[in-house]
Design an enzyme around this catalytic site. Sequence first.
Site, PDB file in Angstrom:
ATOM      1  NE  ARG A 198      -3.993  -1.954   0.197  1.00 23.01           N
ATOM      2  CZ  ARG A 198      -3.869  -3.180  -0.332  1.00 23.01           C
ATOM      3  NH1 ARG A 198      -2.799  -3.521  -1.028  1.00 23.01           N
ATOM      4  NH2 ARG A 198      -4.843  -4.052  -0.192  1.00 23.01           N
ATOM      5  CB  SER A 279      -9.610  -2.018   3.703  1.00 21.92           C
ATOM      6  OG  SER A 279     -10.178  -3.178   3.155  1.00 21.92           O
ATOM      7  CD  GLU A 378      -6.058   0.670   2.078  1.00 24.26           C
ATOM      8  OE1 GLU A 378      -5.912  -0.370   2.735  1.00 24.26           O
ATOM      9  OE2 GLU A 378      -6.726   0.724   1.040  1.00 24.26           O
TER      10      GLU A 378
HETATM   11  C1  LIG Z   1     -15.508  -0.109  -2.024  1.00 21.60           C
HETATM   12  C2  LIG Z   1     -14.009   0.115  -2.127  1.00 21.60           C
HETATM   13  C3  LIG Z   1     -13.156  -0.959  -2.278  1.00 21.60           C
HETATM   14  C4  LIG Z   1     -11.767  -0.756  -2.369  1.00 21.60           C
HETATM   15  N1  LIG Z   1     -10.962  -1.852  -2.509  1.00 21.60           N
HETATM   16  C5  LIG Z   1      -9.619  -1.681  -2.595  1.00 21.60           C
HETATM   17  C6  LIG Z   1      -8.761  -2.804  -2.722  1.00 21.60           C
HETATM   18  O1  LIG Z   1      -9.203  -3.951  -2.771  1.00 21.60           O
HETATM   19  N2  LIG Z   1      -7.419  -2.581  -2.800  1.00 21.60           N
HETATM   20  C7  LIG Z   1      -6.897  -1.333  -2.782  1.00 21.60           C
HETATM   21  O2  LIG Z   1      -5.667  -1.194  -2.878  1.00 21.60           O
HETATM   22  N3  LIG Z   1      -7.701  -0.242  -2.674  1.00 21.60           N
HETATM   23  C8  LIG Z   1      -9.033  -0.386  -2.573  1.00 21.60           C
HETATM   24  N4  LIG Z   1      -9.846   0.697  -2.425  1.00 21.60           N
HETATM   25  C9  LIG Z   1      -9.257   2.051  -2.352  1.00 21.60           C
HETATM   26  C10 LIG Z   1      -9.240   2.805  -3.705  1.00 21.60           C
HETATM   27  O3  LIG Z   1     -10.241   2.334  -4.554  1.00 21.60           O
HETATM   28  C11 LIG Z   1      -7.906   2.705  -4.429  1.00 21.60           C
HETATM   29  O4  LIG Z   1      -6.876   3.147  -3.600  1.00 21.60           O
HETATM   30  C12 LIG Z   1      -7.904   3.542  -5.717  1.00 21.60           C
HETATM   31  O5  LIG Z   1      -6.769   3.235  -6.479  1.00 21.60           O
HETATM   32  C13 LIG Z   1      -7.927   5.040  -5.488  1.00 21.60           C
HETATM   33  O6  LIG Z   1      -8.014   5.669  -6.746  1.00 21.60           O
HETATM   34  P1  LIG Z   1      -8.813   7.002  -6.950  1.00 21.60           P
HETATM   35  O7  LIG Z   1      -8.714   7.356  -8.389  1.00 21.60           O
HETATM   36  O8  LIG Z   1     -10.177   6.903  -6.414  1.00 21.60           O
HETATM   37  O9  LIG Z   1      -7.937   7.996  -6.074  1.00 21.60           O
HETATM   38  P2  LIG Z   1      -8.429   9.169  -5.090  1.00 21.60           P
HETATM   39  O10 LIG Z   1      -9.216   8.580  -3.984  1.00 21.60           O
HETATM   40  O11 LIG Z   1      -9.064  10.261  -5.852  1.00 21.60           O
HETATM   41  O12 LIG Z   1      -7.028   9.675  -4.527  1.00 21.60           O
HETATM   42  C14 LIG Z   1      -6.273   8.867  -3.651  1.00 21.60           C
HETATM   43  C15 LIG Z   1      -4.852   9.439  -3.563  1.00 21.60           C
HETATM   44  O13 LIG Z   1      -4.208   9.290  -4.829  1.00 21.60           O
HETATM   45  C16 LIG Z   1      -3.813  10.564  -5.331  1.00 21.60           C
HETATM   46  N5  LIG Z   1      -4.043  10.550  -6.784  1.00 21.60           N
HETATM   47  C17 LIG Z   1      -5.145  10.134  -7.437  1.00 21.60           C
HETATM   48  N6  LIG Z   1      -4.972  10.276  -8.768  1.00 21.60           N
HETATM   49  C18 LIG Z   1      -3.728  10.794  -8.932  1.00 21.60           C
HETATM   50  C19 LIG Z   1      -2.955  11.181 -10.060  1.00 21.60           C
HETATM   51  N7  LIG Z   1      -3.420  11.070 -11.320  1.00 21.60           N
HETATM   52  N8  LIG Z   1      -1.708  11.677  -9.858  1.00 21.60           N
HETATM   53  C20 LIG Z   1      -1.206  11.797  -8.605  1.00 21.60           C
HETATM   54  N9  LIG Z   1      -1.894  11.458  -7.491  1.00 21.60           N
HETATM   55  C21 LIG Z   1      -3.136  10.963  -7.664  1.00 21.60           C
HETATM   56  C22 LIG Z   1      -4.701  11.577  -4.617  1.00 21.60           C
HETATM   57  O14 LIG Z   1      -4.085  12.860  -4.584  1.00 21.60           O
HETATM   58  C23 LIG Z   1      -4.828  10.929  -3.252  1.00 21.60           C
HETATM   59  O15 LIG Z   1      -3.673  11.225  -2.512  1.00 21.60           O
HETATM   60  C24 LIG Z   1     -11.241   0.549  -2.330  1.00 21.60           C
HETATM   61  C25 LIG Z   1     -12.107   1.628  -2.180  1.00 21.60           C
HETATM   62  C26 LIG Z   1     -13.484   1.420  -2.077  1.00 21.60           C
HETATM   63  C27 LIG Z   1     -14.395   2.605  -1.926  1.00 21.60           C
END
Ligand SMILES: Cc1cc2nc3c(=O)[nH]c(=O)nc-3n(C[C@H](O)[C@H](O)[C@H](O)COP(=O)(O)OP(=O)(O)OC[C@H]3O[C@@H](n4cnc5c(N)ncnc54)[C@H](O)[C@@H]3O)c2cc1C
Length: 385
Positions: A198, A279, A378
């Site tokens: 992570r 999570s 997380e």
């Molecule tokens: C129901 C659910 C299930 C999930 N299951 C998992 C799982 O199984 N495994 C897991 O690892 N995660 C899981 N997650 C967490 C999440 O989905 C992941 O971490 C996902 O990759 C976040 O991406 P996002 O585009 O939504 O980022 P955001 O939530 O918008 O941002 C998260 C972070 O990444 C940064 N960021 C986003 N895009 C960029 C970019 N283009 N450049 C630089 N920084 C950036 C943001 O600034 C922030 O710091 C889950 C979440 C939910 C709601």
Amino acid sequence: MNSTKTIDVRTGVSLAEFTTLNIGGPARFFVRAENESQVSEAVAFASAKELDLFVLGGGSNILVSDAGFSGLVLQIALKGVISEPAAGGARLPSEPPVSIDVRHQPSASADGSDRDNISLSVQAGEEWDEFVAYCVDHDLAGIECLSGIPGLIGGTPVQNVGAYGQEVSETIVSVRCLDRITGDLAELTNSDCGFGYRTSIFNSTMRERYIVLSVTYRLQLGGEPKIVYKDVREYLENVSAGAGSVVTLRQTRDAVLQIRRAKSMVIHRNDPNSRSAGSFFKNPIVNKEKVADISLKMNTATVPHFIVDENLVKIPAAWLMESSGYKKGYTTGNVGLSTNHTLAIINRGNASALELVGFMTEIQSKVETDFGIDLKPEPVFVGFD
Ligand SMILES: Cc1cc2nc3c(=O)[nH]c(=O)nc-3n(C[C@H](O)[C@H](O)[C@H](O)COP(=O)(O)OP(=O)(O)OC[C@H]3O[C@@H](n4cnc5c(N)ncnc54)[C@H](O)[C@@H]3O)c2cc1C
């Protein structure tokens, strides 16, 4: 850098609707960037006005404060230009669907040994799970266990997204970024990214330095699914024709999706348990002596743990929480634990960030008191001091 359309700077945009927790106040300034020029322009705007800048993807791993964000929120919506035909090596069976915007590159090594690998460069604003579905449909192995995870491509390297025994670090070749310090484009290799559990440089040593513009993944054409996780293996044994039958990428994706849905780990608007950030706590990595301590304290021989290396083990945060009394469905006011997944803190309707932080702190304190382990969240906290 492509296109020259100037940015549209909006003010007072509510951030709650851009998050899966559906919590958070407004952004003072908000820009949606659909190409690399707009990303650069937004960065220059923030810099000229001396504003903090937050990069928003799909909002599935963030908790935004009730006060919102007093700087500029830059929403990454790059879908960009498509598809370069392969000049050699493996070829995709057909062009990607319109919704997935990829640049397709051959990835054969000099001796040809890599000829079944295909590298796909995907723009940061594409939906992650659409890409997974695309790969599975085209018999491309490497990310099938990461089915159903919300968010966008650009978020995947940030916390080295992982699930069911697979992590994106296993397939990421390189990450194309805008360096906010120099203003230059940078192509970071897999090893430059410093991936761990992570974690990566993007959420640790180089936090806030890079904006991810696209990610190149290397997939194996015709490769076998990775089935290492007990739940997935057992599910597939039950549905497949029995031991010895070949499991496909499609079956693996379906299995993962079914398992995730049962835990509300796939977002669905009719499932209130999925109004979460996934999570909420990382599984803590501790010295292996800690397992013996807990075992003694709990008077049990069965403290679940996974070996990390000869000194370290990973203990499931969910087990610690449950052992401290925080079981599925535990609630306090508008927040609570999902009734399907201990680790997911959910917004039960109109929850504030303050309530959620209070709930998080309560759990952390109890687990710390009971086991001497500090559970680390997380999600990324946005707009908090
Ligand atoms: C129901 C659910 C299930 C999930 N299951 C998992 C799982 O199984 N495994 C897991 O690892 N995660 C899981 N997650 C967490 C999440 O989905 C992941 O971490 C996902 O990759 C976040 O991406 P996002 O585009 O939504 O980022 P955001 O939530 O918008 O941002 C998260 C972070 O990444 C940064 N960021 C986003 N895009 C960029 C970019 N283009 N450049 C630089 N920084 C950036 C943001 O600034 C922030 O710091 C889950 C979440 C939910 C709601």
